[in-house]
Scaffold this motif. Structure first.
Motif, PDB file in Angstrom:
ATOM      1  N   THR A 157       0.683  -1.253   0.118  1.00 34.14           N
ATOM      2  CA  THR A 157      -0.057   0.096  -0.084  1.00 34.14           C
ATOM      3  C   THR A 157       0.958   1.314   0.002  1.00 34.14           C
ATOM      4  OG1 THR A 157      -0.114  -0.195   2.202  1.00 34.14           O
ATOM      5  CG2 THR A 157      -2.004  -1.127   1.224  1.00 34.14           C
ATOM      6  N   THR A 158       2.120   1.186  -0.134  1.00 38.28           N
ATOM      7  CA  THR A 158       3.081   2.370  -0.095  1.00 38.28           C
ATOM      8  C   THR A 158       4.258   1.809  -0.557  1.00 38.28           C
ATOM      9  OG1 THR A 158       4.389   3.463   1.340  1.00 38.28           O
ATOM     10  CG2 THR A 158       3.423   1.727   2.476  1.00 38.28           C
TER      11      THR A 158
ATOM     12  N   ALA B  24       9.155   2.096   4.637  1.00 36.55           N
ATOM     13  CA  ALA B  24       8.193   2.889   3.440  1.00 36.55           C
ATOM     14  C   ALA B  24       8.685   4.268   3.251  1.00 36.55           C
ATOM     15  CB  ALA B  24       6.999   3.108   4.336  1.00 36.55           C
TER      16      ALA B  24
ATOM     17  N   SER C 230       7.905   7.887   0.525  1.00 36.28           N
ATOM     18  CA  SER C 230       6.845   8.574  -0.029  1.00 36.28           C
ATOM     19  C   SER C 230       6.653   8.489  -1.694  1.00 36.28           C
ATOM     20  CB  SER C 230       6.622  10.252   0.021  1.00 36.28           C
ATOM     21  OG  SER C 230       7.833  10.780  -0.615  1.00 36.28           O
ATOM     22  N   TRP C 231       5.669   8.532  -2.326  1.00 34.09           N
ATOM     23  CA  TRP C 231       5.800   8.179  -3.761  1.00 34.09           C
ATOM     24  C   TRP C 231       6.858   9.538  -4.513  1.00 34.09           C
ATOM     25  CZ3 TRP C 231       4.610   4.904  -7.065  1.00 34.09           C
ATOM     26  CH2 TRP C 231       3.664   3.846  -6.920  1.00 34.09           C
TER      27      TRP C 231
ATOM     28  N   GLU D  74      -1.876   3.710  -0.867  1.00 35.91           N
ATOM     29  CA  GLU D  74      -1.463   4.786  -1.881  1.00 35.91           C
ATOM     30  C   GLU D  74      -1.350   3.960  -3.136  1.00 35.91           C
ATOM     31  OE1 GLU D  74       2.175   6.845  -0.458  1.00 35.91           O
ATOM     32  OE2 GLU D  74       1.421   6.455   1.552  1.00 35.91           O
TER      33      GLU D  74
END
Ligand SMILES: Nc1nc2c(c(=O)[nH]1)N[C@H]1C(S)=C(S)[C@@H](COP(=O)(O)OP(=O)(O)OC[C@H]3O[C@@H](n4cnc5c(=O)[nH]c(N)nc54)[C@H](O)[C@@H]3O)O[C@H]1N2
Ligand SMILES: Nc1nc2c(c(=O)[nH]1)N[C@H]1C(S)=C(S)[C@@H](COP(=O)(O)OP(=O)(O)OC[C@H]3O[C@@H](n4cnc5c(=O)[nH]c(N)nc54)[C@H](O)[C@@H]3O)O[C@H]1N2
Ligand SMILES: [Mo]
Length: 737
Positions: free
Chosen positions: A75-76, A91, A93-94, A490
């Motif tokens: 999901t990330t 994890a 961020s995009w 995400e």
């Protein structure tokens, strides 16, 4: 009450039409029930109006909601922390992931050139958009190495095309009208379930169903007869059938005269293929070959469903090419219900994808083409091996010299594929993926074997969460997929991930800004071939699926009109000759047969069956066809399906088990020069003596020693199309305890 009527009357539920994305001929249209308030999908079923799906999904896709909402969903975005393969990530961020990936790709392009980047994808989704839609644009603009997607069907596909001209043939619905059905190298009830109702319909009208397979599969058990054949020897069986058909004058002289080329040469060729000679090679009784040939010629319309099992051997291309001659010889094409189907994908060959894929973005560059079956070689730092990985499908194609092999691969971008589990020569693949100087990005829904080796893992949406259009290979209905739910966490569609990467790379072409719906609408709008007349975006939106503009019923080649160079079914093929092959149907022995010294010379016409020594040291042929509850490695994550699949097994015949002291339940070691894998033995007469069967494809990390059956499968190419040799494998089997 059907699910549709049950939910239709409920105002709290929205019903969304979509289509299964998976690599299967059936390409089922489905409906999903979504709760309007929470946006949650609560049920899924086969589209009741689809003529092939007929309201039913298979036992795997029935579980699609479990897969979608599985706790293991990524999901990330993730960045690697631990050593490659360890599966330790953090994890990010995009923004961070995309920026870092673009920077690294730019640096590699600068130092090593764009061909040092290799896209690696297959059919995790068969969607035109989430498959190669935006990805192709991206890699064309970059100038990356091109990937030849050879892992599944290429040998048979090429062989079939030499004879028939295109991957066209019987339509699925036509099988209901056959008088005799030969299911040849296919486990229909497992891998092509939605053909079965048509087979049953034919049977109700009196048709006999015969399965030709080294294994007594569920399909063979459900059929009228199982003809057990040695792996990779089907070409010899077909040649002997033609020997009988021509020798006894059972062919259709009129059809042959009008719609084929090379009959006289074929007759001369098969004259030497007596059933006795074929018996010695195939293990099928000569008397049965004779009666089979007579039945096949006499029971018209006779249908053949040939599939990919028999072409995962060296000689698989020639075998399919040879089998594909049979229907024209007996005039089976004349009537609806007769003929052969390998794949229906040829019906979509006129789908114009240039606007979607934008090859013009290559701007005159011609990047090297890499054979996906040789991923291990491609990732090697040894230039001789890298040169081997260049695509060289025909005898006339040359492998480049090591110094001309191009740059080492420095970046691997994987999407819709799980190469660490599904590729041949897993040891070599993993050695490549372990390379510290290799930058690996994996777009995935789950933390697969491959994702464990990534520098960055990017979370991808499932079919419930994105738009797409699907082009089936088992029927002729193009289908639309509407998203039913919002992306989980995400996660993003592949299309959006490549869109963001393109932006970060500074690609300014407007095509990199186009949205998903627009890309699909444009794809449909630019079709000009008559087969797409009326197959429009608007109709797809309204109806969910639309049949190509073909007559219905459609009896392909009833009046000839083969899409070959001659316009006829080519018993003799000039194109084969030009490509460096025998222009006539022939027998190309599998590698295992050559290696084991059996029938070293295909010209020898022995009449004796091979001596079965049944010694413990004797090598066995290992095949690894699909497990019933899996779809390649895609459903390995779904707990209920994994429980159904049980454990990684090796099926072995009692005659082979006894001298090795193997009993059902024993742990056995399966090995050859490439690697070894530990499996649990199942002693059974459902596989012929001399052959073992390991149902695939298990996640390697779900297997006892972290390895699966692809430890022992080779990177070598089949005779045609650079296809894979997954089932042309010799192994030694011993008890491990
Ligand atoms: N449940 C399920 N369905 C699937 C898949 C899956 O993994 N699971 N995979 C999908 C994919 S990617 C594909 S390509 C298709 C595969 O579709 P198929 O290629 O039709 O695969 P199978 O149905 O396993 O049929 C292969 C059969 O060929 C037999 N076989 C192996 N070697 C030979 C041989 O030399 N001669 C003959 N006559 N038979 C041989 C095997 O024992 C097996 O029964 O199925 C698709 N559908
Ligand atoms: N030993 C042996 N090996 C085989 C075979 C065999 O019979 N025996 N069969 C071969 C055949 S026929 C084939 S076709 C290949 C198949 O090999 P693959 O194409 O690798 O198929 P899968 O193993 O199903 O893996 C597909 C992956 O794509 C992911 N995926 C699905 N949809 C999406 C999406 O929208 N976006 C992204 N980013 N990922 C997605 C899934 O989660 C899954 O991990 O395997 C081959 N390997
Ligand atoms: Mo496949």
């Amino acid at each position: 009450m059907t699910k549709l009527t049950q939910y239709q009357s409920n105002p709290a539920i929205e019903i969304v039409t979509g289509v299964c994305p998976h690599d299967c001929p059936d390409t089922c249209s489905w409906q999903v029930a979504v709760k309007r308030d929470t946006g949650q999908a609560i049920d899924i079923w086969g589209h009741p109006d689809h003529p092939v799906t007929q309201g039913k999904l298979c036992g795997k896709v029935d579980r699609y909601l479990e897969r979608t909402y599985h706790q293991g969903r990524l999901t990330t975005p993730l960045r690697r922390l631990g050593p490659k393969g360890s599966g330790e990530f953090e994890a990010v961020s995009w923004e961070e992931a995309i920026t870092a990936i673009a920077a690294r790709l730019q640096a590699i392009v600068t130092t090593d050139g764009p061909e040092a980047v290799l896209p690696y994808s297959y059919a995790g989704t068969m969607g035109l958009l989430q498959g190669e839609g935006m990805a192709s644009r991206f890699f064309h603009k970059l100038g990356a190495s091109l990937l030849e997607r050879t892992i599944c069907s290429e040998a048979g596909f090429e062989g079939y095309i030499y004879t028939i001209g295109a991957a066209e043939g019987m339509e699925t619905e036509a099988y209901a009208h056959a008088k005799l059905i030969l299911i040849w190298g296919s486990n229909t009830l497992t891998s092509n379930l939605h053909l079965w109702p048509f087979v049953l319909e034919a049977r109700k009208q009196g048709a006999r169903v015969i399965v030709i397979d080294p294994a007594n599969t569920r399909t063979a058990q459900a059929a009228d007869e199982w003809i057990a054949v040695r792996p990779g020897t089907d070409g010899a069986l077909a040649l002997a059938m033609m020997h009988v058909i021509i020798g006894e004058g059972l062919y259709d002289g009129d059809y042959v005269e009008r719609h084929t080329v090379g009959f006289d040469a074929l007759a001369q060729r098969v004259a030497e293929w007596t059933p006795e000679r074929a018996q010695a090679i195939t293990g099928v009784d000569a008397a049965r070959i004779r009666t089979l040939a007579r039945e096949y010629a006499g029971q018209q319309p006779a249908a053949i469903r040939v599939n990919y099992g028999l072409q995962r051997h060296y000689g698989g291309g020639m075998a399919v090419r040879t089998i594909a001659c049979l229907p024209a010889l007996v005039g089976a094409w004349r009537r609806y219900g007769g003929g052969i189907q390998l794949s229906a994908s040829g019906y979509f060959r006129h789908l114009d994808r240039t606007q979607l894929y934008r090859p013009d973005l290559l701007a005159g560059r011609t990047p090297r083409r890499i054979n996906m079956n040789r991923l291990g070689d491609a990732l090697s730092t040894d230039r001789t091996q890298l040169a081997q990985a260049h695509y060289h499908p025909r005898p006339i194609d040359r492998i480049p010299a090591p110094e001309a092999a191009g740059p080492l691969i420095k970046a691997l971008i994987v999407y819709n594929c799980n190469p660490a589990a599904v590729c041949p020569d897993q040891g070599a693949v993993r050695r490549g993926l372990q390379r510290e100087d290799l930058f690996t990005v994996v777009l995935e829904q789950f933390q697969t074997d491959t994702a464990d080796y990534a520098d960055y893992v990017l979370p991808a949406t499932t079919q419930l969460e994105h738009w797409d259009i699907l082009k089936p290979y088992g029927h002729t209905h193009l289908a639309l997929n509407r998203p039913a739910i919002a992306p989980l966490g995400e996660s993003l569609p592949n299309s959006e991930i490549f869109r963001r990467l393109a932006a970060a790379m500074g690609y300014a072409e407007p095509c990199f800004q186009e949205g998903d719906e627009q890309m699909l609408r444009d794809l449909m709008a630019c079709q000009t071939h008559p087969r797409f007349a009326g197959v429009t975006w608007e109709r797809l939106l309204a109806e969910g699926f639309v049949r190509l503009a073909l007559p219905q019923p459609y009896a392909a080649f009833a009046e000839g009109g083969f899409p070959t160079p001659s316009g006829k079914c080519e018993f003799y093929s000039e194109r084969l000759l030009q490509d460096g092959y025998d222009p006539l149907p022939g027998y190309t022995a599998p590698r295992w047969q050559e290696a084991s010294g059996e029938f070293a010379s295909p010209a020898q016409s022995g009449t004796e069956a091979p001596t079965d020594t049944h010694s413990a040291a004797q090598q066995l042929v290992c095949i690894s066809p699909p497990a019933h509850s899996y779809l390649n490695s895609t459903f390995g994550i779904v707990d209920r399906l994994r429980a159904r699949a049980g454990e990684p097994l090796l099926q072995i015949h009692p005659q082979d088990a006894a001298p090795r002291g193997i009993l059902s339940g024993n742990i056995v070691r399966v090995c050859n020069g490439l690697g070894e894998v530990t499996l649990k033995a199942e002693v059974t007469e459902h596989v012929i003596a001399g052959t073992v069967l390991a149902p695939g494809v298990w996640w390697a990390k779900h297997s006892p020693d972290g390895r699966n059956i692809n430890q022992v499968t080779p990177q070598d190419e089949a005779d045609m199309g650079a296809g894979a040799l997954f089932y042309d494998v010799l192994v030694t089997v011993t008890r491990a305890d």
